[in-house]
Design a protein around this motif. Structure first.
Motif, mmCIF file in Angstrom:
data_model
loop_
_atom_site.group_PDB
_atom_site.id
_atom_site.type_symbol
_atom_site.label_atom_id
_atom_site.label_comp_id
_atom_site.label_asym_id
_atom_site.label_seq_id
_atom_site.Cartn_x
_atom_site.Cartn_y
_atom_site.Cartn_z
ATOM 1 N N MET A 77 39.793 25.042 26.084
ATOM 2 C CA MET A 77 40.752 26.056 25.664
ATOM 3 C C MET A 77 41.294 25.797 24.260
ATOM 4 O O MET A 77 41.713 26.730 23.570
ATOM 5 C CB MET A 77 41.922 26.113 26.651
ATOM 6 C CG MET A 77 41.548 26.543 28.043
ATOM 7 S SD MET A 77 42.970 26.571 29.136
ATOM 8 C CE MET A 77 42.181 27.006 30.676
ATOM 9 N N MET B 279 32.693 29.946 29.429
ATOM 10 C CA MET B 279 34.146 29.810 29.333
ATOM 11 C C MET B 279 34.634 28.525 29.994
ATOM 12 O O MET B 279 35.657 27.967 29.606
ATOM 13 C CB MET B 279 34.822 31.015 29.993
ATOM 14 C CG MET B 279 34.561 32.323 29.275
ATOM 15 S SD MET B 279 35.450 33.699 30.013
ATOM 16 C CE MET B 279 34.925 35.038 28.932
ATOM 17 N N ILE C 65 43.660 31.768 20.039
ATOM 18 C CA ILE C 65 44.936 32.019 20.703
ATOM 19 C C ILE C 65 44.984 31.146 21.952
ATOM 20 O O ILE C 65 44.180 31.347 22.866
ATOM 21 C CB ILE C 65 45.094 33.507 21.076
ATOM 22 C CG1 ILE C 65 45.000 34.376 19.827
ATOM 23 C CG2 ILE C 65 46.408 33.739 21.796
ATOM 24 C CD1 ILE C 65 45.051 35.858 20.100
ATOM 25 N N PRO C 66 45.878 30.181 22.042
ATOM 26 C CA PRO C 66 45.932 29.320 23.228
ATOM 27 C C PRO C 66 46.266 30.134 24.478
ATOM 28 O O PRO C 66 47.024 31.107 24.433
ATOM 29 C CB PRO C 66 47.054 28.328 22.895
ATOM 30 C CG PRO C 66 47.211 28.395 21.413
ATOM 31 C CD PRO C 66 46.857 29.787 21.026
ATOM 32 N N SER C 67 45.707 29.708 25.593
ATOM 33 C CA SER C 67 45.991 30.378 26.849
ATOM 34 C C SER C 67 47.387 30.016 27.341
ATOM 35 O O SER C 67 48.037 29.101 26.837
ATOM 36 C CB SER C 67 44.949 29.985 27.895
ATOM 37 O OG SER C 67 45.079 28.602 28.190
ATOM 38 N N ARG C 68 47.845 30.724 28.346
ATOM 39 C CA ARG C 68 49.165 30.440 28.909
ATOM 40 C C ARG C 68 49.200 29.060 29.552
ATOM 41 O O ARG C 68 50.207 28.362 29.485
ATOM 42 C CB ARG C 68 49.530 31.505 29.952
ATOM 43 C CG ARG C 68 49.729 32.889 29.356
ATOM 44 C CD ARG C 68 50.046 33.902 30.422
ATOM 45 N NE ARG C 68 50.203 35.244 29.850
ATOM 46 C CZ ARG C 68 50.466 36.325 30.568
ATOM 47 N NH1 ARG C 68 50.586 36.228 31.881
ATOM 48 N NH2 ARG C 68 50.598 37.502 29.983
ATOM 49 N N MET C 69 48.079 28.666 30.165
ATOM 50 C CA MET C 69 48.006 27.334 30.760
ATOM 51 C C MET C 69 48.100 26.250 29.697
ATOM 52 O O MET C 69 48.768 25.228 29.884
ATOM 53 C CB MET C 69 46.699 27.195 31.539
ATOM 54 C CG MET C 69 46.568 25.888 32.298
ATOM 55 S SD MET C 69 47.754 25.750 33.652
ATOM 56 C CE MET C 69 47.091 26.979 34.765
ATOM 57 N N ASN C 70 47.457 26.480 28.557
ATOM 58 C CA ASN C 70 47.502 25.515 27.460
ATOM 59 C C ASN C 70 48.913 25.415 26.875
ATOM 60 O O ASN C 70 49.405 24.320 26.589
ATOM 61 C CB ASN C 70 46.511 25.929 26.374
ATOM 62 C CG ASN C 70 46.197 24.789 25.425
ATOM 63 O OD1 ASN C 70 46.596 23.653 25.670
ATOM 64 N ND2 ASN C 70 45.511 25.086 24.345
ATOM 65 N N TRP D 144 39.919 27.834 21.285
ATOM 66 C CA TRP D 144 40.183 29.258 21.128
ATOM 67 C C TRP D 144 41.277 29.465 20.088
ATOM 68 O O TRP D 144 42.174 28.649 19.940
ATOM 69 C CB TRP D 144 40.613 29.888 22.457
ATOM 70 C CG TRP D 144 39.540 29.892 23.488
ATOM 71 C CD1 TRP D 144 39.401 29.002 24.506
ATOM 72 C CD2 TRP D 144 38.438 30.789 23.602
ATOM 73 N NE1 TRP D 144 38.300 29.284 25.253
ATOM 74 C CE2 TRP D 144 37.689 30.387 24.717
ATOM 75 C CE3 TRP D 144 38.023 31.900 22.868
ATOM 76 C CZ2 TRP D 144 36.539 31.053 25.118
ATOM 77 C CZ3 TRP D 144 36.883 32.574 23.285
ATOM 78 C CH2 TRP D 144 36.157 32.146 24.387
#
Length: 223
Positions: A33, A28, A38-43, A36
């Motif tokens: 990121m 990971m 679904i993008p992460s919240r940070m992205n 992926w």
């Protein structure tokens, strides 16, 4: 020493630390990121920040092209990253040295000047004399504007490095007094250090933003 063949699968045999479990997360860590679905919240947060910066820099530059703001957003990102890394213990703060800050400021300023004087010579000469200047003061204004233009890369570099040095130096000096203080004063020192760390975090963000905005303003003057 391994007692049997299967002890190699026991994490506790690796220097008495469970470092083997780190390999579970390495996939990971290595996969960006952006790959992926679904993008992460940070992205998502970083994309929103870049969009806001693009909108602001575009107003300062005065162009419709998005590519013109990429350089300044990248400049802000690299300075912000280095400022944040310097807040962690035992990590060298590269932006506190003139060799780093001047390397960022001087090529930018030099490229702006070369582009401006070769492509917009009349516009650059007009900048040497502000509008409405009396005729008798024009020679002095040319000297003042020339000097202020020449010291721009130096002021950019010194502003960033001095602000990084000041906070880190204050935290170091206060931290060195810890062993000589009583328990009550030590608690006050810890609270003060936490507040200074919060202040340094804000300074890291502000100084990277100031560096990028001033570079954007300098580039807008040569168009």
């Amino acid at each position: 020493m391994m007692m049997n063949l299967f002890s190699s699968f026991d994490p506790s045999t690796n220097f008495n630390l469970s470092l083997n479990w780190l390999s579970t997360m390495m996939g990971m860590i290595l996969i960006p990121m952006i790959f992926w679905f679904i993008p992460s919240r940070m992205n998502i947060l970083w994309i929103k920040i870049i969009t806001i910066l693009h909108t602001e820099f575009k107003i300062l530059i005065g162009t419709k092209s998005k590519s013109s703001t990429i350089m300044f957003i990248s400049l802000l990102s690299i300075i912000l990253f280095n400022n944040f890394m310097g807040l962690f213990p035992y990590i060298f703060t590269s932006t506190s040295h003139m060799s780093m800050t001047l390397t960022l400021a001087l090529p930018l300023w030099l490229s702006f000047m070369i582009y401006g004087w070769f492509n917009h010579t009349t516009h650059m000469l007009a900048h040497l004399v502000p509008q409405g200047t009396p005729g008798i003061l024009m020679p002095f204004m040319v000297c003042i504007e020339t000097i202020s233009n020449l010291i721009r890369p130096g002021t950019l570099a010194i502003r960033l490095s001095a602000n990084m040095i000041a906070g880190h130096l204050l935290m170091t000096l206060l931290g060195n007094t810890g062993p000589m203080l009583s328990l009550l004063m030590l608690n006050l020192l810890i609270i003060t250090q936490i507040l200074l760390l919060v202040l340094e975090t804000a300074v890291s963000i502000i100084q990277s933003y100031v560096f990028a905005v001033l570079s954007t303003l300098y580039s807008s003057e040569v168009n």
